[in-house]
Motif scaffolding. Structure first.
Motif, PDB file in Angstrom:
ATOM      1  N   HIS A   1       0.845  -1.197   0.000  1.00 20.77           N
ATOM      2  CA  HIS A   1       0.000   0.000   0.000  1.00 20.77           C
ATOM      3  C   HIS A   1       0.879   1.246   0.000  1.00 20.77           C
ATOM      4  N   ALA A   2       0.505   2.207  -0.826  1.00 18.49           N
ATOM      5  CA  ALA A   2       1.241   3.476  -0.844  1.00 18.49           C
ATOM      6  C   ALA A   2       1.047   4.176   0.486  1.00 18.49           C
ATOM      7  N   ILE A   3       2.144   4.653   1.052  1.00 14.90           N
ATOM      8  CA  ILE A   3       2.071   5.241   2.381  1.00 14.90           C
ATOM      9  C   ILE A   3       1.217   6.509   2.390  1.00 14.90           C
ATOM     10  N   TYR A   4       1.108   7.174   1.239  1.00 18.12           N
ATOM     11  CA  TYR A   4       0.286   8.379   1.163  1.00 18.12           C
ATOM     12  C   TYR A   4      -1.202   8.062   1.331  1.00 18.12           C
ATOM     13  N   ASP A   5      -1.586   6.806   1.181  1.00 20.26           N
ATOM     14  CA  ASP A   5      -2.983   6.432   1.366  1.00 20.26           C
ATOM     15  C   ASP A   5      -3.450   6.678   2.797  1.00 20.26           C
ATOM     16  N   PHE A   6      -2.500   6.723   3.738  1.00 23.77           N
ATOM     17  CA  PHE A   6      -2.865   6.827   5.150  1.00 23.77           C
ATOM     18  C   PHE A   6      -2.767   8.257   5.679  1.00 23.77           C
ATOM     19  N   CYS A   7      -2.387   9.176   4.815  1.00 26.97           N
ATOM     20  CA  CYS A   7      -2.329  10.587   5.210  1.00 26.97           C
ATOM     21  C   CYS A   7      -2.926  11.397   4.067  1.00 26.97           C
ATOM     22  N   ASN A   8      -4.245  11.507   4.058  1.00 24.11           N
ATOM     23  CA  ASN A   8      -4.911  12.090   2.893  1.00 24.11           C
ATOM     24  C   ASN A   8      -4.820  13.617   2.879  1.00 24.11           C
ATOM     25  N   GLU A   9      -5.283  14.187   1.803  1.00 23.81           N
ATOM     26  CA  GLU A   9      -5.157  15.630   1.581  1.00 23.81           C
ATOM     27  C   GLU A   9      -5.948  16.437   2.611  1.00 23.81           C
ATOM     28  N   ASP A  10      -7.062  15.901   3.082  1.00 22.73           N
ATOM     29  CA  ASP A  10      -7.857  16.618   4.091  1.00 22.73           C
ATOM     30  C   ASP A  10      -7.075  16.792   5.383  1.00 22.73           C
ATOM     31  N   ILE A  11      -6.372  15.743   5.802  1.00 24.89           N
ATOM     32  CA  ILE A  11      -5.552  15.840   7.013  1.00 24.89           C
ATOM     33  C   ILE A  11      -4.418  16.840   6.794  1.00 24.89           C
ATOM     34  N   LEU A  12      -3.776  16.772   5.631  1.00 27.39           N
ATOM     35  CA  LEU A  12      -2.683  17.695   5.332  1.00 27.39           C
ATOM     36  C   LEU A  12      -3.168  19.144   5.320  1.00 27.39           C
ATOM     37  N   CYS A  13      -4.386  19.354   4.866  1.00 29.87           N
ATOM     38  CA  CYS A  13      -4.962  20.698   4.841  1.00 29.87           C
ATOM     39  C   CYS A  13      -5.086  21.250   6.263  1.00 29.87           C
ATOM     40  N   HIS A  14      -5.566  20.422   7.194  1.00 25.35           N
ATOM     41  CA  HIS A  14      -5.693  20.847   8.596  1.00 25.35           C
ATOM     42  C   HIS A  14      -4.317  21.072   9.225  1.00 25.35           C
ATOM     43  N   LEU A  15      -3.352  20.240   8.859  1.00 29.29           N
ATOM     44  CA  LEU A  15      -1.997  20.415   9.379  1.00 29.29           C
ATOM     45  C   LEU A  15      -1.382  21.725   8.880  1.00 29.29           C
ATOM     46  N   ARG A  16      -1.618  22.039   7.609  1.00 31.28           N
ATOM     47  CA  ARG A  16      -1.072  23.271   7.050  1.00 31.28           C
ATOM     48  C   ARG A  16      -1.690  24.510   7.696  1.00 31.28           C
ATOM     49  N   ARG A  17      -2.947  24.419   8.103  1.00 31.12           N
ATOM     50  CA  ARG A  17      -3.591  25.547   8.784  1.00 31.12           C
ATOM     51  C   ARG A  17      -2.900  25.822  10.126  1.00 31.12           C
ATOM     52  N   ARG A  18      -2.434  24.758  10.778  1.00 31.05           N
ATOM     53  CA  ARG A  18      -1.706  24.916  12.043  1.00 31.05           C
ATOM     54  C   ARG A  18      -0.331  25.538  11.819  1.00 31.05           C
ATOM     55  N   GLY A  19       0.314  25.156  10.727  1.00 34.51           N
ATOM     56  CA  GLY A  19       1.674  25.618  10.451  1.00 34.51           C
ATOM     57  C   GLY A  19       1.768  26.260   9.097  1.00 34.51           C
ATOM     58  N   PRO A  20       1.315  27.511   8.973  1.00 40.08           N
ATOM     59  CA  PRO A  20       1.228  28.152   7.650  1.00 40.08           C
ATOM     60  C   PRO A  20       2.550  28.666   7.096  1.00 40.08           C
ATOM     61  N   ASP A  21       3.632  28.657   7.913  1.00 42.50           N
ATOM     62  CA  ASP A  21       4.879  29.301   7.484  1.00 42.50           C
ATOM     63  C   ASP A  21       5.842  28.372   6.753  1.00 42.50           C
ATOM     64  N   SER A  22       5.660  27.067   6.902  1.00 44.85           N
ATOM     65  CA  SER A  22       6.527  26.108   6.203  1.00 44.85           C
ATOM     66  C   SER A  22       5.861  24.746   6.215  1.00 44.85           C
ATOM     67  N   SER A  23       5.875  24.065   5.087  1.00 44.34           N
ATOM     68  CA  SER A  23       5.331  22.704   5.004  1.00 44.34           C
ATOM     69  C   SER A  23       6.251  21.851   4.147  1.00 44.34           C
ATOM     70  N   GLN A  24       6.612  20.697   4.668  1.00 48.21           N
ATOM     71  CA  GLN A  24       7.375  19.750   3.855  1.00 48.21           C
ATOM     72  C   GLN A  24       7.221  18.350   4.449  1.00 48.21           C
ATOM     73  N   GLN A  25       7.471  17.353   3.615  1.00 52.20           N
ATOM     74  CA  GLN A  25       7.389  15.975   4.087  1.00 52.20           C
ATOM     75  C   GLN A  25       8.269  15.094   3.205  1.00 52.20           C
ATOM     76  N   PHE A  26       8.665  13.974   3.799  1.00 51.98           N
ATOM     77  CA  PHE A  26       9.428  13.007   3.007  1.00 51.98           C
ATOM     78  C   PHE A  26       9.242  11.618   3.597  1.00 51.98           C
ATOM     79  N   ILE A  27       9.590  10.621   2.782  1.00 52.85           N
ATOM     80  CA  ILE A  27       9.450   9.219   3.191  1.00 52.85           C
ATOM     81  C   ILE A  27      10.826   8.647   3.511  1.00 52.85           C
ATOM     82  N   LYS A  28      10.879   7.924   4.607  1.00 54.24           N
ATOM     83  CA  LYS A  28      12.107   7.234   5.007  1.00 54.24           C
ATOM     84  C   LYS A  28      11.876   5.741   4.854  1.00 54.24           C
TER      85      LYS A  28
END
Length: 638
Positions: free
Chosen positions: A14-41
């Protein structure tokens, strides 16, 4: 303050992005509007993957995008503030400082010692590459949100500051603020199953946590976990040191424990002068000033640990209309918020405004008529004396002019509180922000944002408080400019809130009921329980709510030094519930307010935000606070 998220999957199908959808990322970005980034390890020789997602609200030191990664592949996500315990210079960023300290930790004991030393609110996620370990947790009081979800079918595990409401079988839950957790990803990848290890908090006065205590904590957490996720105590029985001292439960004979003689209905009229008699006692006055000193330091830390433009730092600069506020207070005019505002005034640069955020929900016509005929109980302050009703005229809503349909109790006491603060410091620009909410906007914003932020909590009380705090902390309303109300949106990134005062100083009506039934011994147990459960009842929710506006909640009454000071006192020094409402509850805070120069607000009885703002009367009057709130369900029909 940040939005942090980590997804671990043990199944590469399963693609790991399946478990962190765009709606969740939208709420996270509202909390931290000054910088957003992510990566897979991806572990090269192991079958696990980790997605790390960081969203930053820049408040201190140099801008520091998250996640942080070092040369040894350690990864760090931090949502917190270090106010003490680990030195953070004025020009340093606490995320960088703490990550540096973490990477120097070689043992589990080192990591626990580091987190035990921290003073301030936090939640974190730390990937320790050398041991393939994922560490995470919340501070002792749970002042920062962190949620988890376990997906057995896909062998996935998610951590996030905020999520979206879900009707799926894989429910989100708040990570218990019971300690720090660790997952050995190497072992989990081998067995294709998750297992959690706990490092619990223990009281500082207890040399070794008892087996019974440890297993009680395990049982409490385990009962809410899915059956396929075992939780075990760490093999070395290591613990974190609690940052506050245990509650003093001493009951002296002189304190006059008399269950059944509670005088909350005493007809004696309370006045501000009543407090003066207590302050005539030298020992009492000394104690009050010790309390003022420790609370003053807590407020100072919270208003100065903040990036300001150079011209904003200069003291002695006269107030000008183009200065912007960096600090806001959730403000009802009640004793808790009044004291915070008065202390903030001592430390916020003189040329900088302070925003007082005052929320009101539209009063129904029927309720307005009832309120005008209702007589006040003798011991309560006459609200109409604090703010004459003739000053609240019905004018056009579109112009932002004052409307009596928003003259809820907190609006009236708020205006009165503003006058007290202006009397204490007339040179300060106090922006009294009148935030008016209609039923239509309430329903719209609840469905769009608020229900997701309150989730996974779901009671009528959560809805009322959550909605009130969301609109208040958004800071959109009107301020008075030369007698005329004009639109205003608070730019302040830091929001001070008074939560924690009632829980420690017997401020709720249930505390009087408890005292009447069980005396001071029972009241002590009730207050001890209040702080034990504040993480799950209040603080995670409030952090998600306020953080949604790209603002950070700060809690002076829950500063570790403040809590330790209050915990050191016997209950009789903090409250006297044989005295009437408006005096007996939170007595030491009322005395402190008197010493700070406050007047009428020092004897205002406690009024919960859901009643003071009138949100509790807006939609339904037949519900109980503990009922599940149908309005929080995304697809409900009102």
């Amino acid at each position: 303050m940040c939005g942090i998220c980590c997804v671990v999957t043990l199944c590469s199908q399963h693609a790991i992005y399946d478990f962190c959808n765009e709606d969740i990322l939208c709420h996270l970005r509202r909390r931290g509007p000054d910088s957003s980034q992510q990566f897979i390890k991806t572990a090269s020789d192991l079958s696990y993957e980790c997605l790390f997602s960081g969203h930053v609200l820049h408040l201190r030191g140099p801008m520091t995008p998250q996640p942080l990664e070092d040369a040894n592949n350690n990864i760090f996500l931090w949502n917190g503030e270090i106010f003490n315990g680990v030195h953070v210079g004025d020009l340093e960023n606490d995320t960088q400082v703490l990550f540096h300290h973490l990477t120097l930790c070689s043992t589990e004991a080192d990591i626990l010692s580091l987190f035990s030393s921290l003073r301030g609110p936090w939640s974190f996620i730390y990937y320790q590459a050398s041991s393939h370990s994922l560490w995470f947790g919340r501070d002792y009081f749970g002042r920062r949100s962190l949620l988890w979800q376990f997906n057995n079918e896909n062998s996935a595990f998610c951590l996030t500051s905020v999520t979206v409401y879900s009707e799926s079988s894989n429910q989100w839950q708040e990570v218990p603020a019971s300690g720090i957790f660790k997952i050995n990803l190497k072992a989990c990848a081998t067995t294709r199953s998750l297992s959690l290890t706990l490092f619990p908090w223990k009281d500082g006065c207890i040399e070794k946590a008892t087996e019974a205590t440890l297993f009680n904590v395990l049982d409490q957490i385990s009962k809410d976990l899915p059956n396929h996720v075992p939780l075990v105590m760490n093999e070395s029985k290591l613990s974190l040191r609690a940052p506050v001292i245990p509650l003093n439960k001493t009951i002296s004979e002189a304190s006059g424990e008399c269950p059944g003689t509670d005088t909350s209905n005493n007809t004696h009229r309370v006045s501000a002068e009543t407090l003066q008699g207590f302050l005539a006692e030298e020992q009492k006055k000394k104690l009050v000033h010790q309390f003022i000193d420790v609370l003053n330091e807590a407020v100072k830390r919270r208003v100065l640990s903040l990036f300001r433009d150079e011209d904003q730092k200069t003291r002695g600069v006269p107030s000008t209309s183009d200065r912007k506020a960096h600090i806001a207070v959730l403000f009802s005019g009640g004793i808790d918020s009044m004291v915070i505002a008065a202390l903030a005034d001592k430390h916020v640069p003189v040329g900088e405004p302070i925003d007082l955020l005052n929320v009101a929900f539209m009063i129904k016509e029927q309720a307005k008529q009832k309120s005008t005929t209702r007589k006040h109980a003798n011991q309560e302050v006459q609200l109409d004396l604090l703010c004459p009703q003739e000053s609240c005229k019905d004018l056009d809503a579109k112009t932002g002019a004052r409307l009596s349909c928003f003259d809820v109790p907190d609006r009236i006491t708020g205006r009165a509180g503003l006058k007290e603060l202006e009397a204490i410091n007339p040179s300060r620009t106090w922006n009294f922000v009148e935030i008016n909410v209609t039923l239509e906007e309430l329903k719209k914003m609840r469905q769009q944002y608020i229900n997701h932020l309150i989730y996974p909590l779901d009671t009528v009380l959560d809805d009322s408080i959550g909605c009130a705090i969301w609109f208040a902390s958004r800071g959109e309303g009107f301020i008075s400019n030369q007698g005329e109300l004009k639109p205003y949106k608070s730019p302040a990134k830091v929001v001070l809130t008074g939560i924690g005062a009632d829980e420690q100083l017997a401020g709720y009506s249930r505390h009087r009921v408890c005292f009447k039934k069980y005396g001071l011994g029972g009241l002590n147990k009730e207050l001890e329980m209040e702080l034990d459960r504040i993480s799950s009842r209040n603080l995670g929710r409030d952090d998600r709510i306020i953080g949604d506006h790209g603002k950070e909640a700060r809690f002076p009454y829950l500063d570790e030094d403040v809590v330790s000071f209050l915990n050191s006192l016997p209950i009789s020094e903090k409250a006297d519930l044989t005295l009437p409402r408006g005096i007996g509850e939170k007595l030491i805070l009322r005395l402190a307010a008197k010493e700070l120069g406050l007047t009428a607000s020092t004897i205002l009885p406690k009024r919960a935000v859901q009643f003071g703002s009138r949100i509790a009367k807006l939609e339904s009057t037949s519900e109980k606070a503990s009922d599940t709130c149908r309005r929080l369900k995304t697809f409900s029909v009102d």
